[in-house]
Write an enzyme that holds these catalytic residues in place. Structure first.
Site, PDB file in Angstrom:
ATOM      1  CD  GLU A 120      35.588  37.612  40.312  1.00 33.15           C
ATOM      2  OE1 GLU A 120      34.614  36.898  40.567  1.00 33.15           O
ATOM      3  OE2 GLU A 120      35.931  37.913  39.162  1.00 33.15           O
ATOM      4  CB  VAL A 121      34.653  41.437  43.307  1.00 30.47           C
ATOM      5  CG1 VAL A 121      34.397  41.333  41.829  1.00 30.47           C
ATOM      6  CG2 VAL A 121      34.404  42.852  43.797  1.00 30.47           C
ATOM      7  CG  ASP A 123      30.923  46.665  41.582  1.00 31.10           C
ATOM      8  OD1 ASP A 123      31.082  47.542  42.432  1.00 31.10           O
ATOM      9  OD2 ASP A 123      30.934  46.907  40.360  1.00 31.10           O
ATOM     10  CE1 TYR A 194      39.924  39.934  42.955  1.00 32.75           C
ATOM     11  CE2 TYR A 194      38.545  40.993  41.305  1.00 32.75           C
ATOM     12  CZ  TYR A 194      38.825  40.690  42.621  1.00 32.75           C
ATOM     13  OH  TYR A 194      38.010  41.151  43.618  1.00 32.75           O
ATOM     14  CD1 TRP A 196      40.663  35.774  36.956  1.00 29.95           C
ATOM     15  CD2 TRP A 196      41.556  35.311  38.938  1.00 29.95           C
ATOM     16  NE1 TRP A 196      39.795  36.217  37.901  1.00 29.95           N
ATOM     17  CE2 TRP A 196      40.311  35.945  39.135  1.00 29.95           C
ATOM     18  CE3 TRP A 196      42.294  34.925  40.061  1.00 29.95           C
ATOM     19  CZ2 TRP A 196      39.793  36.219  40.397  1.00 29.95           C
ATOM     20  CZ3 TRP A 196      41.783  35.197  41.314  1.00 29.95           C
ATOM     21  CH2 TRP A 196      40.550  35.829  41.483  1.00 29.95           C
ATOM     22  CD  GLU A 197      40.092  40.465  36.151  1.00 32.04           C
ATOM     23  OE1 GLU A 197      38.911  40.341  36.518  1.00 32.04           O
ATOM     24  OE2 GLU A 197      40.775  41.474  36.429  1.00 32.04           O
TER      25      GLU A 197
END
Ligand code: 5GP
Length: 216
Positions: A120-121, A123, A194, A196-197
């Site tokens: 997703e990310v 960083d 996000y 879903w978190e």
């Protein structure tokens, strides 16, 4: 009494992403991956990216494998990594919690394939750097085990990365030139929440909408 209570967290500096935004960003990038790389996985991507394969002309799903990598909490430089090469350093900062399940990948699991790593990310890039270096090791080990007369039968294995969000910041690891890189959106270096978190997705969406309204 009074009006509705103020929403919590609107000014906490987090960027809240909704499911709908994830879907749209992934969908947009899927088109680019399709035209530039001609292959792709991971659940939402797969929805956009079913492809025709086989003589029957049927659209087939692309197989997805999950790998689990966890970054050690950083407290400055990880002890004893100062003199190490990038790849060795990454190994000290990332723990493998789950790896490819070769039993479901057939008898030539990685060699000659096109493999897309999806996250997703991006960083600090540490996790992706580690995933690439570990996959490359597995691919090389499998290639080395092939009988000499079979080696030429395989096209080069291709690796690529897709992240929904790439944070614009200094990265701690680099991606080799032979690995294609696709990012849905480049974003500033802020923490992303996000969907879903979240335990309370409706509140998340509400705060996200409020932040948008305020231009945060
Ligand atoms: P990196 O190795 O690129 O520093 O970090 C990769 C992992 O850290 C991501 O796969 C994700 O699990 C976590 N991470 C990094 N930044 C964020 C963020 O802004 N929001 C969330 N939810 N997770 C993040």
């Amino acid at each position: 009494m009074g009006g509705p209570a103020a929403l919590p967290n609107v000014h906490d500096g987090h960027k809240r992403i909704t499911y709908e935004e994830m879907h749209v960003t992934i969908g947009k990038t899927a088109q680019r991956i399709k035209s530039e790389f001609d292959f792709f996985p991971a659940r939402v991507l797969r929805t956009f990216l079913k492809r025709v394969s086989g003589a029957d002309g049927k659209r087939r799903n692309i197989p997805i494998q999950a790998i689990g990598l966890s970054l050690y909490e950083e407290v400055g430089e990880v002890d004893g990594t100062a003199g190490l090469a990038q790849e060795e350093k990454l190994g000290k900062e990332v723990i493998r919690t789950q790896w490819l399940d070769f039993s479901t990948l057939g008898n030539r699991p990685l060699v000659g394939r096109r493999i897309l790593i999806v996250d997703e990310v991006d960083d600090s890039r540490t996790t992706l750097g580690y995933a690439v270096s570990e996959l490359k090791k597995d691919i090389q080990a499998q290639f080395d085990k092939l009988p000499e007369d079979k080696k030429a039968d395989f096209p080069p294995t291709k690796l690529a990365i897709f992240v929904v969000h790439n944070k614009l910041k200094e990265k701690r690891a680099s991606i080799p030139d032979d690995v294609a890189y696709f990012a849905g959106d480049d974003i500033p270096d802020v923490w992303v929440d996000y969907p879903w978190e979240q335990e309370d997705i409706l509140l998340h969406n509400e705060v996200a909408a409020k932040q948008k309204e305020l231009g945060l």
